[in-house]
Design a protein around this motif. Structure first.
Motif, mmCIF file in Angstrom:
data_model
loop_
_atom_site.group_PDB
_atom_site.id
_atom_site.type_symbol
_atom_site.label_atom_id
_atom_site.label_comp_id
_atom_site.label_asym_id
_atom_site.label_seq_id
_atom_site.Cartn_x
_atom_site.Cartn_y
_atom_site.Cartn_z
ATOM 1 N N ASP A 24 0.841 -1.191 0.000
ATOM 2 C CA ASP A 24 0.000 0.000 0.000
ATOM 3 C C ASP A 24 0.881 1.248 0.000
ATOM 4 O OD1 ASP A 24 -2.037 1.777 0.161
ATOM 5 O OD2 ASP A 24 -2.877 1.038 2.041
ATOM 6 N N GLU A 25 0.980 1.929 -1.104
ATOM 7 C CA GLU A 25 1.777 3.147 -1.266
ATOM 8 C C GLU A 25 3.153 3.029 -0.606
ATOM 9 O OE1 GLU A 25 -0.006 6.737 -1.402
ATOM 10 O OE2 GLU A 25 -1.865 5.915 -2.202
ATOM 11 N N PRO A 26 3.962 2.074 -1.066
ATOM 12 C CA PRO A 26 5.203 1.803 -0.347
ATOM 13 C C PRO A 26 6.272 2.868 -0.528
ATOM 14 C CG PRO A 26 5.075 0.436 -2.293
ATOM 15 C CD PRO A 26 3.784 1.169 -2.202
ATOM 16 N N THR A 27 6.213 3.672 -1.586
ATOM 17 C CA THR A 27 7.355 4.544 -1.858
ATOM 18 C C THR A 27 7.171 5.963 -1.342
ATOM 19 O OG1 THR A 27 6.444 5.139 -3.981
ATOM 20 C CG2 THR A 27 7.969 3.293 -3.944
ATOM 21 N N SER A 28 6.042 6.225 -0.663
ATOM 22 C CA SER A 28 5.800 7.607 -0.255
ATOM 23 C C SER A 28 6.838 8.091 0.751
ATOM 24 C CB SER A 28 4.391 7.742 0.315
ATOM 25 O OG SER A 28 4.214 6.831 1.370
ATOM 26 N N VAL A 29 7.563 7.180 1.397
ATOM 27 C CA VAL A 29 8.509 7.599 2.425
ATOM 28 C C VAL A 29 9.968 7.325 2.037
ATOM 29 C CG1 VAL A 29 6.870 7.317 4.300
ATOM 30 C CG2 VAL A 29 8.223 5.378 3.586
ATOM 31 N N LEU A 30 10.219 7.007 0.778
ATOM 32 C CA LEU A 30 11.572 6.579 0.404
ATOM 33 C C LEU A 30 12.286 7.603 -0.475
ATOM 34 C CD1 LEU A 30 10.909 2.833 -0.474
ATOM 35 C CD2 LEU A 30 11.449 3.848 1.725
ATOM 36 N N THR A 31 13.627 7.590 -0.404
ATOM 37 C CA THR A 31 14.412 8.393 -1.341
ATOM 38 C C THR A 31 14.414 7.677 -2.695
ATOM 39 O OG1 THR A 31 16.460 7.232 -0.887
ATOM 40 C CG2 THR A 31 15.963 9.101 0.531
ATOM 41 N N PRO A 32 14.749 8.394 -3.778
ATOM 42 C CA PRO A 32 14.773 7.742 -5.091
ATOM 43 C C PRO A 32 15.672 6.507 -5.123
ATOM 44 C CG PRO A 32 14.914 10.100 -5.353
ATOM 45 C CD PRO A 32 14.974 9.839 -3.885
ATOM 46 N N GLN A 33 16.817 6.561 -4.427
ATOM 47 C CA GLN A 33 17.707 5.395 -4.415
ATOM 48 C C GLN A 33 17.052 4.218 -3.707
ATOM 49 O OE1 GLN A 33 18.769 8.450 -4.223
ATOM 50 N NE2 GLN A 33 20.654 8.655 -5.390
ATOM 51 N N GLU A 34 16.382 4.527 -2.599
ATOM 52 C CA GLU A 34 15.702 3.453 -1.874
ATOM 53 C C GLU A 34 14.586 2.857 -2.716
ATOM 54 O OE1 GLU A 34 16.188 4.556 2.838
ATOM 55 O OE2 GLU A 34 14.808 5.747 1.678
ATOM 56 N N VAL A 35 13.930 3.700 -3.490
ATOM 57 C CA VAL A 35 12.880 3.210 -4.383
ATOM 58 C C VAL A 35 13.478 2.233 -5.396
ATOM 59 C CG1 VAL A 35 11.271 3.863 -6.207
ATOM 60 C CG2 VAL A 35 11.398 5.223 -4.116
ATOM 61 N N ASP A 36 14.638 2.577 -5.967
ATOM 62 C CA ASP A 36 15.303 1.692 -6.919
ATOM 63 C C ASP A 36 15.548 0.318 -6.316
ATOM 64 O OD1 ASP A 36 15.368 3.351 -8.984
ATOM 65 O OD2 ASP A 36 17.470 3.958 -8.791
ATOM 66 N N ILE A 37 16.074 0.333 -5.085
ATOM 67 C CA ILE A 37 16.399 -0.936 -4.439
ATOM 68 C C ILE A 37 15.133 -1.723 -4.145
ATOM 69 C CG2 ILE A 37 17.343 -1.927 -2.329
ATOM 70 C CD1 ILE A 37 19.324 0.580 -2.513
ATOM 71 N N LEU A 38 14.101 -1.016 -3.684
ATOM 72 C CA LEU A 38 12.824 -1.685 -3.428
ATOM 73 C C LEU A 38 12.312 -2.351 -4.702
ATOM 74 C CD1 LEU A 38 10.302 -2.223 -1.620
ATOM 75 C CD2 LEU A 38 9.375 -0.102 -2.544
ATOM 76 N N PHE A 39 12.396 -1.636 -5.824
ATOM 77 C CA PHE A 39 11.881 -2.182 -7.074
ATOM 78 C C PHE A 39 12.672 -3.404 -7.499
ATOM 79 C CE2 PHE A 39 9.508 1.687 -9.000
ATOM 80 C CZ PHE A 39 8.700 1.689 -7.881
ATOM 81 N N LYS A 40 13.988 -3.370 -7.273
ATOM 82 C CA LYS A 40 14.785 -4.541 -7.627
ATOM 83 C C LYS A 40 14.353 -5.731 -6.777
ATOM 84 C CE LYS A 40 18.691 -2.428 -9.807
ATOM 85 N NZ LYS A 40 19.530 -1.268 -9.490
ATOM 86 N N THR A 41 14.128 -5.471 -5.473
ATOM 87 C CA THR A 41 13.662 -6.547 -4.597
ATOM 88 C C THR A 41 12.317 -7.089 -5.077
ATOM 89 O OG1 THR A 41 14.772 -5.494 -2.747
ATOM 90 C CG2 THR A 41 13.141 -7.155 -2.208
ATOM 91 N N LEU A 42 11.423 -6.191 -5.472
ATOM 92 C CA LEU A 42 10.094 -6.633 -5.903
ATOM 93 C C LEU A 42 10.170 -7.428 -7.193
ATOM 94 C CD1 LEU A 42 7.824 -3.546 -5.095
ATOM 95 C CD2 LEU A 42 8.213 -5.609 -3.761
ATOM 96 N N ARG A 43 11.032 -6.976 -8.136
ATOM 97 C CA ARG A 43 11.156 -7.724 -9.394
ATOM 98 C C ARG A 43 11.735 -9.107 -9.121
ATOM 99 N NH1 ARG A 43 13.280 -2.678 -11.569
ATOM 100 N NH2 ARG A 43 11.544 -1.579 -12.545
ATOM 101 N N GLN A 44 12.691 -9.128 -8.191
ATOM 102 C CA GLN A 44 13.282 -10.396 -7.770
ATOM 103 C C GLN A 44 12.198 -11.354 -7.259
ATOM 104 O OE1 GLN A 44 16.967 -11.091 -7.232
ATOM 105 N NE2 GLN A 44 15.926 -13.074 -7.249
ATOM 106 N N LEU A 45 11.335 -10.819 -6.389
ATOM 107 C CA LEU A 45 10.261 -11.626 -5.828
ATOM 108 C C LEU A 45 9.318 -12.109 -6.921
ATOM 109 C CD1 LEU A 45 9.284 -9.670 -2.617
ATOM 110 C CD2 LEU A 45 9.846 -12.087 -2.738
#
Lengths: 309, 508
Positions: free
Chosen positions: B163-184
């Motif tokens: 639920d709206e996971p990136t509203s609190v992240l820096t752009p770099q953190e968003v990148d890493i989150l997306f890589k984790t999600l694609r991995q999953l």
């Protein structure tokens, strides 16, 4: 011996004097850890005192008296639970009303029981151990409720710290919205905590009317419930500190009795107000610093939970 | 490529008194698919995922999970069926440690020691390092989200709802989150991704379902659509970006020098040596991940927290040791992030709330008496000028929706002819149309000669309205730089980079 006061006797009697406040404070501590502020401890204690007294006189059994006391306290707590958890009433106002209601109701129920002696609660038979000097009196010279009060501290500490039940209870007190979102039954957990708090306060009250005094008079708990409330804050919501706090306050009240008996040259009034004065001073000191005491309070303490999100 | 279907939602309807949150909603997610759920605030996204997670029961309709009937009575049942959820708010306990927080979200957690070991292992595997013994209250927003994600991953979910996971992240953190999600996703986990950030959805998601007022209005493949097309589907109207009048900048109106303030908030961040200046007609945008001193900066500028006399100057006059009313008298108005309870008193009417901040500059009191007529007129003016949807000015502030109340509290400050405006999160939780109106109003005041400080976590918003850009990071403010020519990488670095995150190296 110093100043005509026997330290062994002093410690033994402060342990006894502290039992009602320990029991009530541990109950209230659990309630507050679940995020509920029940200011009705005094009312639940005195309901426990009168119900316990009646039950033991009617059945002739001290043990059944304590059971009755716990039930009486829990019954009054149930009213508080319904008011605050289902009707979403203000907790502070409901708690104060509970105290006033308990004082009045207990006085009504106790009318036919003035001047009667309840069945005695004897010290546990430890045989020769109880005869040993100092320790015999301090450790082995008590009735079962004294040991129960200490055990309740240990159990509360262990449950809160190491069990899943304790973790869920703390979680509910810390952030009820999050606990609800994770699927925990906030209202059910709080109602159970409130009932437990009521039963513990009732036990404490019964100890006053069955052992400490032992007879029935109106207003017999004489503010012990308020001290129990203060001790919870003093203890920063930690069980062992509550025990220390209760012994401190119990110790001061016993000491002032002893000083009076020893003929200290201080007016009696100052001595009898000293435990309350020290309560105030300690609370002021604790809450003035922005120290750990302030941070340790359950974050949702006293807040009404409504599952709307 | 066709993947087996995991979850199908068919004709789901849920009504609350006075509002239909979901009406005949249907969509399906395949295994390993990243599916976006797109819509404005109040479009019914949250209600929909709460039904999938078992927090809310649908009035009508059915769901199937891997072809079998799926009707979770409570989150426990949903978790047992392999559905996990990362919440936007309300799901962590600040006074408990990481391991305890994770245990609370699990059905049958192992003993604490074993759990701590598994947290370490899984968090390292996905490049989201976490110390199980740390208190959650001491963690940054990005780290808190890792706690939630790890909590879900430990249960091997088949469907992960975010639920709206990136509203609190820096752009770099968003990148890493997306890589984790694609991995999953590549491992077969389906992800239901809720957001209103369109560029993110375009880069991450395979399919999108767009909700408006509780109904599915469109489904699309985000990569094939432009962000603008999707926004218009979401809003149901054509959007006009705010217009900026490139006016001239005047002399310096607000000057902050060496401002250091201890945080009055539990688990807050103290300000350290904050220095900046804003000229008349200029908008300074202050970015930063939540909890890096934004609230404290607003308090220090509004006067709720005081510092040395010369740390804050309005038009050259030192006011650092003065309270909010004295600063207001000199022309500084402020609007905090928290609408209910900070900007507005929830149980007081709009008229009373208008009085609370407008009394001084609008001269609504005389000799200690309130001029109710003038106050009501002021409140009516705000309602009319800012298009606040309300039955009247006599209703309590808490009765307004978030967006409408936000328009009211922002309007209340902007209509006081201020010389300096400080706003924290001007459009937080506000729908796109209202947000555009608020931004336009802010730009209009700047064009009219006000110095404006906008603190926000919405980078797009800041880039749209600011002249200069600075970022708060652990209570320190970077040097302000002109927005023109800033790259997203530079902004990310200003915001503090990736906070020690590393890219997922799972599957070696």
């Amino acid at each position: 011996m110093f100043g005509g006061i026997d330290p062994g006797l002093l410690i033994a009697s402060l342990m006894v004097a502290s039992v009602p406040i320990i029991l009530a404070a541990i109950g209230e501590l659990v309630v507050e850890r679940a995020g509920v502020l029940n200011l009705g401890v005094e009312g639940m204690m005195i309901m426990g005192a009168v119900c316990g007294f009646i039950a033991s006189v009617q059945t002739g059994s001290a043990v059944l008296g304590f059971v009755g006391g716990a039930l009486g306290g829990a019954a009054l707590a149930l009213i508080f639970a319904v008011l605050t958890q289902f009707l979403l009433a203000n907790q502070v106002a409901s708690g104060l009303a509970l105290t006033l209601f308990g004082l009045g109701l207990s006085s009504l129920l106790g009318q036919g029981f003035v001047g009667i002696r309840p069945p005695a609660t004897e010290a546990l038979p430890f045989g020769p151990l109880a005869e040993s000097p100092f320790f015999g009196r301090v450790i082995f010279g008590h009735d079962w409720v004294v040991y129960l009060s200490i055990a309740s501290v240990a159990v509360a500490w262990w449950v809160l710290k190491s069990t899943r039940l304790g973790l869920i209870l703390r979680a509910v007190g810390e952030n009820h919205d999050a606990a609800h979102a994770l699927g925990y039954k906030v209202r059910r957990i709080r109602v159970l905590a409130i009932l437990f708090g009521g039963a513990m306060a009732g036990l404490g009250g019964a100890y006053v009317s069955l052992v400490r005094v032992p007879q029935w008079t109106d207003g017999i708990t004489a503010g012990a419930g308020w001290i129990a409330l203060a001790i919870v804050v003093f203890a920063a919501w930690r069980p062992w500190r509550a025990l220390i706090g209760a012994y401190l306050f119990g110790g001061i009240s016993v000491l002032q009795l002893n000083l009076q008996a020893a003929g200290a040259r201080i007016p009696v009034e100052y001595l009898s107000m000293s435990p309350y004065l020290i309560t105030i001073v300690v609370l002021v000191i604790m809450s003035s610093g922005k120290g750990k005491a302030a941070l340790n309070a359950p974050a949702n303490l006293g807040q009404t939970f409504h599952a709307s999100r | 490529m066709t993947r087996p279907e995991l979850l199908r939602v068919a004709g789901v309807t849920k009504a609350y008194p006075g509002v239909v949150a979901n009406s005949d909603v249907s969509f399906a997610i395949a295994e390993g698919e990243i599916h976006a759920l797109l819509g404005e605030n109040g479009a019914g996204k949250s209600t929909l995922v709460k039904m999938i997670y078992g927090l809310v029961k649908p009035d009508a309709g059915r769901m199937t999970l891997r072809g079998a009937e799926y009707a979770p009575a409570e989150p426990r049942a949903a978790r047992a069926a392999g559905v996990a959820m990362v919440f936007q708010h309300f799901s962590l306990f600040e006074a408990l440690n990481v391991a305890e927080n994770v245990a609370l979200g699990m059905e049958n957690p192992p003993p604490m020691k074993a759990l701590a070991g598994r947290i370490r292992a899984v968090s390292a595997e996905y490049g989201l390092p976490l110390d199980p013994a740390r208190m959650v209250g001491d963690l940054s927003a990005g780290e808190r989200q890792r706690v939630e994600i790890i909590r879900c991953l430990l249960q091997d979910p088949k469907l992960l709802i975010m639920d709206e996971p990136t509203s609190v992240l820096t752009p770099q953190e968003v990148d890493i989150l997306f890589k984790t999600l694609r991995q999953l996703a590549s491992e077969g986990t389906a992800i239901l991704y809720i957001s209103h950030k369109l560029e993110e959805i375009r880069s991450l998601c395979d399919e999108a379902t767009i909700l408006r007022r509780g109904k599915v209005v469109a489904t699309c493949t985000p990569r094939d659509r432009s962000a603008r097309e999707m926004a218009e589907l979401m809003v149901g109207a054509t959007l006009t970006p705010p217009a900026r009048a490139g006016g001239t900048k005047g002399r310096t109106a607000l000057e902050v020098a060496g401002l250091s303030v201890a945080s009055p908030i539990a688990f807050g961040t103290s300000l350290r040596d904050v220095t900046f200046a804003v000229r008349r007609g200029e908008v300074l945008g202050i970015a930063g991940v939540a909890g890096n001193g934004q609230d404290e900066l607003l308090l220090a500028l509004s006067g709720e927290v005081r510092a040395g006399r010369d740390t804050v100057r309005i038009d050259g006059a030192g006011v650092g040791d003065r309270g909010p009313n004295e600063r207001r008298a000199l022309g500084l108005v402020s609007a905090p992030e928290e609408r209910l309870g900070h900007a507005a008193a929830p149980d007081m009417t709009l008229v009373e709330n208008a009085l609370l901040s407008g009394a001084l500059r609008k001269r609504l009191t005389a000799n200690g008496f309130i001029d109710w007529e003038a106050t009501t007129a002021f409140a009516r003016g705000i309602v009319e000028e800012f298009d606040v949807r309300t039955p009247g000015t006599h209703v309590a502030a808490r009765a307004l929706s978030g967006g409408n109340l936000q328009k009211f509290v922002v309007g209340r400050e902007l209509l006081q002819a201020p010389g300096v405006i400080v706003i924290n999160q001007p459009t937080w939780g506000v729908d796109a149309a209202a947000a555009a109106a608020i931004r336009q109003a802010i730009l209009d005041r700047a064009a009219g000669g006000a110095a404006v400080v906008v603190i926000s976590q919405d980078l797009d918003e800041l880039l749209e309205i600011s002249d200069n850009f600075a970022a708060l990071n652990e209570g320190r403010l970077t040097k302000a730089r002109p927005v023109a020519g800033l790259t997203i990488d530079e902004i990310g670095l200003m915001m503090g980079g990736a906070h020690g995150m590393e890219v997922a190296h799972h599957g070696h």
